[in-house]
Write an enzyme that holds these catalytic residues in place. Structure first.
Site, PDB file in Angstrom:
ATOM      1  N   LYS A  68      -1.070  64.533  55.823  1.00 20.96           N
ATOM      2  CA  LYS A  68      -1.780  64.507  54.550  1.00 20.96           C
ATOM      3  C   LYS A  68      -1.498  65.800  53.812  1.00 20.96           C
ATOM      4  O   LYS A  68      -1.443  66.873  54.428  1.00 20.96           O
ATOM      5  CB  LYS A  68      -3.292  64.354  54.755  1.00 20.96           C
ATOM      6  CG  LYS A  68      -3.700  62.973  55.222  1.00 20.96           C
ATOM      7  CD  LYS A  68      -5.201  62.868  55.350  1.00 20.96           C
ATOM      8  CE  LYS A  68      -5.593  61.499  55.900  1.00 20.96           C
ATOM      9  NZ  LYS A  68      -7.043  61.442  56.177  1.00 20.96           N
ATOM     10  N   GLU A  69      -1.305  65.676  52.505  1.00 21.23           N
ATOM     11  CA  GLU A  69      -1.100  66.846  51.662  1.00 21.23           C
ATOM     12  C   GLU A  69      -2.054  66.782  50.486  1.00 21.23           C
ATOM     13  O   GLU A  69      -2.447  65.707  50.048  1.00 21.23           O
ATOM     14  CB  GLU A  69       0.352  66.950  51.186  1.00 21.23           C
ATOM     15  CG  GLU A  69       0.792  65.852  50.252  1.00 21.23           C
ATOM     16  CD  GLU A  69       2.239  65.996  49.800  1.00 21.23           C
ATOM     17  OE1 GLU A  69       3.037  66.682  50.453  1.00 21.23           O
ATOM     18  OE2 GLU A  69       2.572  65.402  48.758  1.00 21.23           O
ATOM     19  N   LYS A  81       4.116  72.165  40.234  1.00 23.35           N
ATOM     20  CA  LYS A  81       3.188  71.388  41.068  1.00 23.35           C
ATOM     21  C   LYS A  81       3.350  71.853  42.505  1.00 23.35           C
ATOM     22  O   LYS A  81       4.466  71.967  43.008  1.00 23.35           O
ATOM     23  CB  LYS A  81       3.484  69.886  40.962  1.00 23.35           C
ATOM     24  CG  LYS A  81       2.574  69.033  41.823  1.00 23.35           C
ATOM     25  CD  LYS A  81       2.628  67.547  41.502  1.00 23.35           C
ATOM     26  CE  LYS A  81       3.906  66.893  41.875  1.00 23.35           C
ATOM     27  NZ  LYS A  81       3.881  65.438  41.670  1.00 23.35           N
TER      28      LYS A  81
END
Length: 154
Positions: A68-69, A81
C-alpha cells in the site's frame, strides 16, 4: 543507509498536458491496463488522487505480492507527486522509507521532461536489501505514459 535512483525522459507534449495524466489517478489506471505482466491490480483504498489517497498495488505471483502506498504530496503548481509505502513489500525487508516521486518539468511549450525518483532508507542490519530497489517499473510506466500522451496529443 539512504539512497536514490532516478530516470527521466523527454516527452513531446506540454508540461500542462503531461501533468493532466501524472497528477491524477489516470496514470495508475493506465499502468495497470498497459503493464499486466508487472502490475496485476491497483485498488483505490481511499481518496480521489489528491494528498492522502491510498492505493493497494498487487503484483503477479513470484514477485513482491502487494503493498500500500499513500500520496503524501500532490503539488499542481510545481507538478510533483510523491507516494510513500505504508504497508508491505520493502517495509517488510528492513526499509524505513520508500518514496516514489513523479515530476513534470516544462522544457518549452511543446515538450517536457518527466522524471521518476525513488528515495529509500534501509536499516543498517538490512543494508544488503538495498539491491532490491529498481526503477524498472517506473521507467516502464513513463514509457507507457509517453506513448499515451503522444498518441492523444491535444
Amino acid at each position: 543507509m539512504f539512497g536514490t535512483v532516478s530516470k527521466e525522459m523527454e516527452v513531446q507534449v506540454s508540461a500542462t498536458e503531461a501533468w493532466e495524466l501524472y497528477g491524477t489517478l489516470l496514470l495508475s489506471k493506465l499502468a495497470e491496463k498497459e503493464l499486466p505482466n508487472d502490475i496485476q491490480k491497483i485498488d483505490i483504498i481511499q481518496g480521489d488522487g489528491g494528498e492522502g489517497t491510498i492505493l493497494k498495488l498487487t503484483f503477479p505471483p513470484g514477485t513482491i505480492s502487494s503493498y500500500k502506498e499513500k500520496f503524501t504530496k500532490v503539488d499542481n503548481e510545481k507538478r510533483v507527486k510523491e507516494a510513500e509505502l505504508i504497508e508491505g513489500a520493502y517495509l517488510d525487508f528492513g526499509f524505513t522509507l520508500y518514496r516514489v516521486r513523479f515530476e513534470v518539468i516544462e522544457k518549452n511549450e511543446n515538450s517536457c521532461i518527466t522524471r521518476s525518483t525513488i528515495e529509500y532508507e534501509v536499516k543498517e542490519e538490512a543494508v544488503a536489501n538495498a539491491s532490491m530497489v529498481t526503477i524498472e517499473l517506473l521507467l516502464k510506466t513513463m514509457v507507457v505514459a509517453a506513448n499515451y500522451l503522444t498518441k492523444n496529443k491535444k
